[in-house]
Design a protein around this motif. Structure first.
Motif, PDB file in Angstrom:
ATOM      1  N   ARG A   1       0.858  -1.489  -0.083  1.00  0.00           N
ATOM      2  CA  ARG A   1      -0.441   0.202  -0.067  1.00  0.00           C
ATOM      3  C   ARG A   1       0.563   1.345   0.356  1.00  0.00           C
TER       4      ARG A   1
ATOM      5  N   ASP B   1       0.906   3.847  -2.636  1.00  0.00           N
ATOM      6  CA  ASP B   1      -0.296   5.072  -2.686  1.00  0.00           C
ATOM      7  C   ASP B   1       1.313   6.665  -3.379  1.00  0.00           C
TER       8      ASP B   1
ATOM      9  N   PHE C   1       0.831   6.983  -6.338  1.00  0.00           N
ATOM     10  CA  PHE C   1      -0.389   8.088  -6.514  1.00  0.00           C
ATOM     11  C   PHE C   1       0.017   9.730  -6.466  1.00  0.00           C
TER      12      PHE C   1
ATOM     13  N   ARG D   1       0.163  12.181  -9.125  1.00  0.00           N
ATOM     14  CA  ARG D   1      -0.595  13.547  -8.696  1.00  0.00           C
ATOM     15  C   ARG D   1       0.744  15.255  -8.778  1.00  0.00           C
TER      16      ARG D   1
ATOM     17  N   ASP E   1      -4.221  11.887 -14.017  1.00  0.00           N
ATOM     18  CA  ASP E   1      -5.491  12.145 -13.215  1.00  0.00           C
ATOM     19  C   ASP E   1      -5.717  10.307 -13.287  1.00  0.00           C
TER      20      ASP E   1
ATOM     21  N   HIS F   1      -7.687   4.703 -11.786  1.00  0.00           N
ATOM     22  CA  HIS F   1      -8.499   3.694 -11.308  1.00  0.00           C
ATOM     23  C   HIS F   1      -8.228   4.059  -9.409  1.00  0.00           C
ATOM     24  N   THR F   2      -8.848   3.576  -8.296  1.00  0.00           N
ATOM     25  CA  THR F   2      -8.028   3.572  -7.276  1.00  0.00           C
ATOM     26  C   THR F   2      -6.824   3.544  -6.399  1.00  0.00           C
ATOM     27  N   PRO F   3      -6.708   4.191  -5.933  1.00  0.00           N
ATOM     28  CA  PRO F   3      -5.610   2.673  -5.777  1.00  0.00           C
ATOM     29  C   PRO F   3      -5.567   1.474  -4.793  1.00  0.00           C
ATOM     30  N   GLU F   4      -7.222   1.757  -4.007  1.00  0.00           N
ATOM     31  CA  GLU F   4      -7.524   0.144  -3.304  1.00  0.00           C
ATOM     32  C   GLU F   4      -7.174  -1.305  -5.057  1.00  0.00           C
ATOM     33  N   GLU F   5      -7.961   0.055  -6.003  1.00  0.00           N
ATOM     34  CA  GLU F   5      -8.380  -1.409  -7.810  1.00  0.00           C
ATOM     35  C   GLU F   5      -6.138  -1.602  -7.700  1.00  0.00           C
TER      36      GLU F   5
ATOM     37  N   THR G   1      -4.150  -1.730  -5.548  1.00  0.00           N
ATOM     38  CA  THR G   1      -3.452  -2.448  -4.262  1.00  0.00           C
ATOM     39  C   THR G   1      -3.690  -4.277  -5.212  1.00  0.00           C
TER      40      THR G   1
END
Ligand code: PMP
Length: 319
Positions: free
Chosen positions: A60, A64, A67, A71, A76, A79-83, A85
């Protein structure tokens, strides 16, 4: 230079914009923005073989940082960090790796040509391969010979050093090629003020009189995840760790020097520019921290910091 992985040890399934594709099909167009201008951000993550199966180190934290890099690079991520991961774990499991190096990369594709990445879609890829000791098994055990590069780190306000941006690594590549040409395993880069920053893909630690020193964030370094982990392991042992700017002389004041990084793990340096460091072999502090690190990542001792995530094997799928 690290060799490309031999065919039998690469990930046959690479995640490319949401789908798994075969190694040979994970290709991009030659006019992709990233090829011309280095517009990518990436990560390097290790998965270790443990008695309970393959476990990914500080997954994680790496996602992070990816991302964070995106940034700063004004990307942009779709996807999300959860995805992402989960995808990293999937890449390990699908390819049946027991241990490997995972490489997420986010890059700009084909749009209008020119620097401004107009209409250049963002692509997200997660690949993996088996990768042994980056600076050699011998280097891990006995230490490597390093040199101070003639190339300097980019100063604050220029290409950022705290993010992993593809184009920025042209500097590391130049320094690494210089080191290889002159017969050294690794290059250490100074910042524009002459302070020691880091290796081409590693953070640097100096041990003097039992105290552990390393350059602080903000001094042209990447905030290494292995760096933070080793600082924690040292503190667990009651050792003193000080983040302070270091001039070049510190390299030769040192009783021990070592590098940390996902690829390089904890690698001792036995000489710099031909001058031996300490006894010219791995020192006692480096040895302790190196074995503390490997004991945790390979599951020989309990994961007391919660650094490992199990990547399910195909036989025992992830819940
Ligand atoms: N510095 C640089 C320039 C790097 O590329 C890396 C590798 N990511 C490191 C330091 C070490 O960082 P980490 O321990 O997070 O791999």
């Amino acid at each position: 230079m690290p060799k490309p992985p031999p065919p039998s040890r690469r990930a046959e399934a690479i995640w490319f914009d949401g789908d798994f594709v075969a190694w040979d099909e994970a290709n991009i167009h030659v006019l992709s923005h990233v090829i011309h201008y280095g517009s990518s951000v990436f990560e390097g993550i290790r998965c270790y073989r443990t008695p309970d199966g393959p476990k990914v180190f500080r997954l994680r934290d790496h996602v992070d940082r990816l991302f964070f890099s995106a940034r700063v690079a004004r990307m942009d991520v779709p996807h999300t960090p959860e995805e992402l991961t989960e995808v990293c774990l999937d890449v390990v499991a699908r390819n049946g790796f027991e241990e490997c190096y995972i490489r997420p990369v986010i890059f700009r594709g084909v749009g209008s040509m020119g620097l401004f990445p107009k209409d250049c879609p963002l692509h997200v890829v997660i690949a993996a391969w088996e990768w042994g000791a980056y600076l050699g098994a011998e280097g891990l055990e006995n230490g490597i010979d390093a040199m101070v590069s003639t190339w300097r780190k980019t100063p604050p306000g220029s290409i950022p050093t705290m993010i992993k941006m593809g184009g920025a690594y042209t500097l590391s590549t130049l320094a690494k090629m210089e080191a290889a040409r002159l017969g050294f395993s690794e290059a250490l880069l100074l910042d524009t003020e002459g302070r020691v920053a880091e290796g081409t893909g590693e953070n640097l630690f100096v041990v003097i009189d039992g105290k552990i020193l390393t350059p602080p964030l903000g001094y042209s370094i990447l905030g290494g995840i292995t760096r933070l982990s080793v600082m924690e392991l040292a503190r667990d042992r009651g050792m003193t760790v000080v983040e302070q700017p270091l001039t070049r002389e510190f390299l030769h004041l040192a009783d021990e020097l070592f590098l940390t990084g996902t690829a390089a793990e904890v690698t001792p340096i036995r000489s710099v520019d031909g001058i031996p460091i300490g006894a010219g072999k791995i020192g006692p502090v480096t040895k302790k921290l190196q074995s503390d690190f490997f004991d945790i990542v390979t599951g020989q001792v309990p994961d007391r910091h919660g650094w490992l995530t199990l990547a399910a094997t195909p036989e025992a799928p992830h819940p």
